[in-house]
Design a protein around this motif. Structure first.
Motif, PDB file in Angstrom:
ATOM      1  N   LYS A  58      40.414  44.546  31.314  1.00 56.63           N
ATOM      2  CA  LYS A  58      41.327  45.687  31.178  1.00 56.63           C
ATOM      3  C   LYS A  58      42.435  45.664  32.226  1.00 56.63           C
ATOM      4  N   LYS A  59      42.477  44.586  33.001  1.00 62.80           N
ATOM      5  CA  LYS A  59      43.507  44.392  34.041  1.00 62.80           C
ATOM      6  C   LYS A  59      43.479  45.483  35.111  1.00 62.80           C
ATOM      7  N   ILE A  60      42.272  45.968  35.413  1.00 66.18           N
ATOM      8  CA  ILE A  60      42.086  46.929  36.502  1.00 66.18           C
ATOM      9  C   ILE A  60      41.729  46.165  37.772  1.00 66.18           C
ATOM     10  N   LEU A  61      40.924  45.107  37.599  1.00 65.39           N
ATOM     11  CA  LEU A  61      40.553  44.230  38.707  1.00 65.39           C
ATOM     12  C   LEU A  61      40.989  42.808  38.391  1.00 65.39           C
ATOM     13  N   GLU A  62      41.228  42.058  39.441  1.00 63.56           N
ATOM     14  CA  GLU A  62      41.525  40.640  39.292  1.00 63.56           C
ATOM     15  C   GLU A  62      40.563  39.872  40.188  1.00 63.56           C
ATOM     16  N   ASN A  63      39.916  38.865  39.624  1.00 62.96           N
ATOM     17  CA  ASN A  63      38.993  38.049  40.401  1.00 62.96           C
ATOM     18  C   ASN A  63      39.766  36.892  41.003  1.00 62.96           C
ATOM     19  N   LYS A  64      39.880  36.897  42.330  1.00 63.48           N
ATOM     20  CA  LYS A  64      40.576  35.813  43.022  1.00 63.48           C
ATOM     21  C   LYS A  64      39.528  34.880  43.603  1.00 63.48           C
ATOM     22  N   ARG A  65      39.597  33.646  43.176  1.00 63.40           N
ATOM     23  CA  ARG A  65      38.626  32.633  43.590  1.00 63.40           C
ATOM     24  C   ARG A  65      38.554  32.558  45.119  1.00 63.40           C
ATOM     25  N   GLY A  66      37.343  32.627  45.632  1.00 69.61           N
ATOM     26  CA  GLY A  66      37.113  32.525  47.067  1.00 69.61           C
ATOM     27  C   GLY A  66      37.338  33.829  47.823  1.00 69.61           C
ATOM     28  N   ILE A  67      37.871  34.834  47.146  1.00 67.39           N
ATOM     29  CA  ILE A  67      38.135  36.126  47.797  1.00 67.39           C
ATOM     30  C   ILE A  67      37.252  37.217  47.219  1.00 67.39           C
TER      31      ILE A  67
END
Length: 117
Positions: A58-67
């Motif tokens: 839903k574009k509320i969260l973004e999963n950033k690799r390593g973060i």
């Protein structure tokens, strides 16, 4: 803590969204890890992962690799818009329907709302 009639992952999504709206997590902030959420809520990490995946879609969260998971930019406005629309389309329609059944006219309903505001 959790309601039996609503899936736990849906309740966790609501908690995360409420935390974003209340300013606990701001746009660009990292939220707790899956492991931390699982420990805090006492649920299986897969349940947390399902909630987070849905919020990512839903574009509320973004999963950033390593973060980890980050609150997306511009999301507060999006959440408010979606919640207002849902409120008007569901709850408000329900109130209007019930008011009509009870023969509460528009002015009476407006007065009641204003007195409780």
């Amino acid at each position: 803590m959790f309601k039996k009639k609503v899936p736990i992952y849906e309740q966790i999504k609501s908690i995360i969204i409420d935390n974003i709206l209340s300013g606990v997590w701001k746009e660009g902030d990292k939220i707790p890890s899956i492991r931390n959420f699982a420990l805090e809520f006492g649920v299986n990490p897969n349940t947390i992962m399902n909630a987070l995946k849905d919020l990512q879609q839903k574009k509320i969260l973004e999963n950033k690799r390593g973060i980890g998971n980050i609150v997306c930019d511009g999301v507060v406005e999006k959440i408010l818009r979606d919640k207002k629309e849902k409120f008007c389309n569901e709850k408000l329609n329900e109130v209007i329907k019930e008011a009509k059944i009870l023969k509460i006219n528009l002015n009476e309903l407006k007065d009641e709302i204003e007195s409780k505001w």
